[in-house]
Design a protein around this motif. Structure first.
Motif, PDB file in Angstrom:
ATOM      1  N   LEU A   1       0.821  -1.215   0.000  1.00 55.85           N
ATOM      2  CA  LEU A   1       0.000   0.000   0.000  1.00 55.85           C
ATOM      3  C   LEU A   1       0.855   1.265   0.000  1.00 55.85           C
ATOM      4  CD1 LEU A   1      -2.966   0.866   0.120  1.00 55.85           C
ATOM      5  CD2 LEU A   1      -2.815   0.823   2.602  1.00 55.85           C
TER       6      LEU A   1
ATOM      7  N   VAL B   1       0.393   4.147  -2.835  1.00 53.94           N
ATOM      8  CA  VAL B   1       0.054   5.538  -2.493  1.00 53.94           C
ATOM      9  C   VAL B   1       1.151   6.491  -2.995  1.00 53.94           C
ATOM     10  CG1 VAL B   1      -0.311   7.170  -0.589  1.00 53.94           C
ATOM     11  CG2 VAL B   1      -1.434   4.939  -0.548  1.00 53.94           C
TER      12      VAL B   1
ATOM     13  N   LEU C   1      -7.877   2.468  -4.330  1.00 52.75           N
ATOM     14  CA  LEU C   1      -8.009   2.639  -2.878  1.00 52.75           C
ATOM     15  C   LEU C   1      -9.425   2.352  -2.383  1.00 52.75           C
ATOM     16  CD1 LEU C   1      -5.858   5.870  -2.346  1.00 52.75           C
ATOM     17  CD2 LEU C   1      -5.146   3.487  -2.140  1.00 52.75           C
TER      18      LEU C   1
ATOM     19  N   ASP D   1      -5.423   2.545   7.073  1.00 55.70           N
ATOM     20  CA  ASP D   1      -3.983   2.693   6.763  1.00 55.70           C
ATOM     21  C   ASP D   1      -3.756   3.745   5.691  1.00 55.70           C
ATOM     22  OD1 ASP D   1      -2.916   0.498   8.469  1.00 55.70           O
ATOM     23  OD2 ASP D   1      -4.182  -0.734   7.179  1.00 55.70           O
ATOM     24  N   TRP D   2      -4.498   3.633   4.567  1.00 57.08           N
ATOM     25  CA  TRP D   2      -4.198   4.591   3.487  1.00 57.08           C
ATOM     26  C   TRP D   2      -4.719   5.986   3.767  1.00 57.08           C
ATOM     27  CZ3 TRP D   2      -8.568   6.408   1.140  1.00 57.08           C
ATOM     28  CH2 TRP D   2      -9.648   5.551   0.875  1.00 57.08           C
ATOM     29  N   GLN D   3      -5.737   6.112   4.610  1.00 54.40           N
ATOM     30  CA  GLN D   3      -6.211   7.453   4.954  1.00 54.40           C
ATOM     31  C   GLN D   3      -5.154   8.217   5.757  1.00 54.40           C
ATOM     32  OE1 GLN D   3     -11.078   6.914   4.853  1.00 54.40           O
ATOM     33  NE2 GLN D   3     -10.091   7.146   6.815  1.00 54.40           N
TER      34      GLN D   3
ATOM     35  N   MET E   1      -1.943   7.850   5.387  1.00 62.95           N
ATOM     36  CA  MET E   1      -0.927   8.267   4.404  1.00 62.95           C
ATOM     37  C   MET E   1      -1.413   9.481   3.616  1.00 62.95           C
ATOM     38  SD  MET E   1       0.170   4.541   2.887  1.00 62.95           S
ATOM     39  CE  MET E   1       0.153   3.101   3.952  1.00 62.95           C
TER      40      MET E   1
END
Length: 495
Positions: A211, A215, A262, A272-274, A276
């Motif tokens: 991920l 990103v 995403l 997790d990606w939020q 980042m």
């Protein structure tokens, strides 16, 4: 899924590819300096493609083809429609400029622009890691060639080299991240990947590792800090007719693959990606807006402005899931989509004015070159002012409503962290207002350097006037476009 159905799903892409080949062949017999026949054939192709994809989007159907590798849904079709219109506008604005600078010895400008648009279409319609990556490569390779189109121009060639090296690195990041997700889930299909991750049978560490690279690759394509290094150099170094292409339609494709990867594929990893995206958004707003203050070159100023604007898009993308609750998604993602569409509209008009002011042998790139524009051409000064006020988020321009929609998506979450981010974004917008209004002051209150009036071909004048008017009209009446974005996101989340 029948082969006929698959072909129907990819019909706009097939039409675009066929017409690109036809235009390349027709151009061999064109002798005029401005490639008149090639130009009008390209305009007809883009108009037909925009109408076709817009019709498909209005029907509101979602269909899959080629073993679910390609998807045709309202969100994708609206983005394809807007990308086609953006590319059409870019070529209308860029043709006189390209003709003056000997960039149209062949029809490469038109064929490469259409191939870049085909790459955008493939990215938007991809429902499989490999298809998305193929579209990305087609877009980026066409973009490198477009930036280097003035072969005898040192600055353009240097910009193309920087773009190529950094673009290859970013593509590598994205490909490595996708391969890690594939290795963990055993599938390249976005829907299957989402199901496997949701089943919690995969090691979380491996997914997060992949991920991070995904990103990072997406941040480069969107132009978010700290992956923004290429934007100011490429915007400044590329011929302005190409800068406008890089700064408009590809942003829609970058938004689309961010949603596909995403939201559709990795939503179970949203927490997790939020985080980042939050870091990227803060860095973009801070670096983009502060660095823009120091710029004297208008193209570099708009490049840093783009970085700051992408911070807002990322804020919209990261507000969709709050404490495991996905019900905020429609509001957040539709506000981000509205933002990116209206940003592209505003960018087209602002670069259109810069292209208009450039004369043979003279690039109108410095802020000082706009001095006294109101005395020389009140219409174009007004259009540029509308665009700058919109980018700054001053009502009643559409940029104000776009910023308001994203801030509202953050505040309605009720999260203290998100509300803090909204306050930070407002403060950074105040900083941005300084450098936008400074350009307006130069146009209206500084003495003109030259007394020459600004002349423009009829097609450029008409399109630029409509473009500028839309930035104002959509700010006063934003409901239609906002509803369109919301409905498209609802259909995408429900399919």
């Amino acid at each position: 899924m029948t082969d006929n159905m698959s072909l129907a799903v990819a019909a706009p892409e097939i039409f675009l590819l066929a017409m690109t080949c036809v235009i390349a062949l027709v151009d061999l017999g064109v002798k005029s300096r401005l490639r008149t026949a090639t130009y009008w054939l390209t305009m007809a192709t883009l108009a037909a493609t925009a109408w076709w994809t817009g019709t498909l989007a209005a029907e509101g159907q979602t269909a899959y083809g080629f073993g679910r590798m390609v998807v045709s849904d309202p969100m994708g079709n609206w983005l394809k429609c807007f990308a086609s219109i953006a590319m059409l506008v870019c070529l209308v604005y860029g043709r006189p400029y390209a003709g003056d600078r000997d960039m149209m010895r062949g029809g490469e400008l038109f064929t490469l622009a259409l191939l870049a648009l085909l790459g955008i279409f493939v990215m938007i319609g991809g429902h499989n890691f490999l298809v998305i990556y193929l579209g990305l490569e087609l877009l980026t390779l066409s973009s490198y060639a477009l930036v280097a189109l003035r072969r005898d121009h040192t600055v353009s060639t240097e910009a193309a080299m920087k773009y190529f090296v950094l673009g290859a690195m970013a593509s590598g990041f994205l490909l490595y991240g996708l391969s890690m997700i594939y290795g963990a889930t055993g599938s390249l299909d976005i829907a299957t990947v989402s199901k496997v991750i949701a089943s919690a049978q995969v090691k979380h560490q491996v997914l997060v590792f992949g991920l991070v690279f995904i990103v990072a690759g997406l941040a480069f394509k969107l132009g978010a800090a700290p992956f923004h290094m290429w934007i100011p150099d490429v915007y400044q170094g590329a011929p302005t007719a190409v800068t406008i292409m890089i700064g408009s339609a590809p942003e829609l494709a970058a938004f689309a693959i961010a949603i596909r990867l995403l939201v559709e594929g990795l939503l179970p990893l949203a927490i997790d990606w939020q985080q980042m995206l939050a870091v990227l958004a803060i860095a973009s707003l801070f670096i983009g807006n502060l660095a823009a203050i120091a710029q004297t070159n208008l193209k570099r100023l708009l490049a840093y402005s783009t970085i700051g604007q992408m911070g807002f898009v990322l804020l919209g993308l990261m507000a969709g899931v709050v404490n495991q609750d996905v019900s905020f998604g429609t509001n957040a993602y539709s506000s981000a989509m509205f933002y990116i569409v209206t940003y592209v509209l505003t960018t087209l008009a602002s670069f259109g004015v810069i292209l208009l002011l450039a004369r043979e042998g003279f690039e109108s790139e410095e802020i000082a070159d706009l001095a006294g524009l109101n005395q020389r051409s009140p219409l174009y000064a007004a259009i540029m002012s509308i665009c700058l006020f919109s980018l700054a988020g001053i009502p009643p321009m559409v940029g104000f409503y776009a910023k308001l929609a994203v801030l509202q998506a953050l505040v309605v979450s009720g999260s203290a962290f998100y509300i803090g981010l909204a306050v930070f974004a407002v403060l950074m917008s105040l900083v941005a207002a300084f450098y936008y209004i400074r350009v307006v002051k130069v146009m209206y209150f500084d003495a003109p350097i030259t007394a020459t009036t600004v002349a423009a071909p009829a097609d450029v004048r008409v399109v630029l006037t409509i473009n500028g008017a839309l930035v104002l009209i959509l700010g006063i009446l934003p409901g239609g476009l906002m509803t369109l974005c919301a409905n498209a996101i609802v259909k995408m989340l429900g399919s």
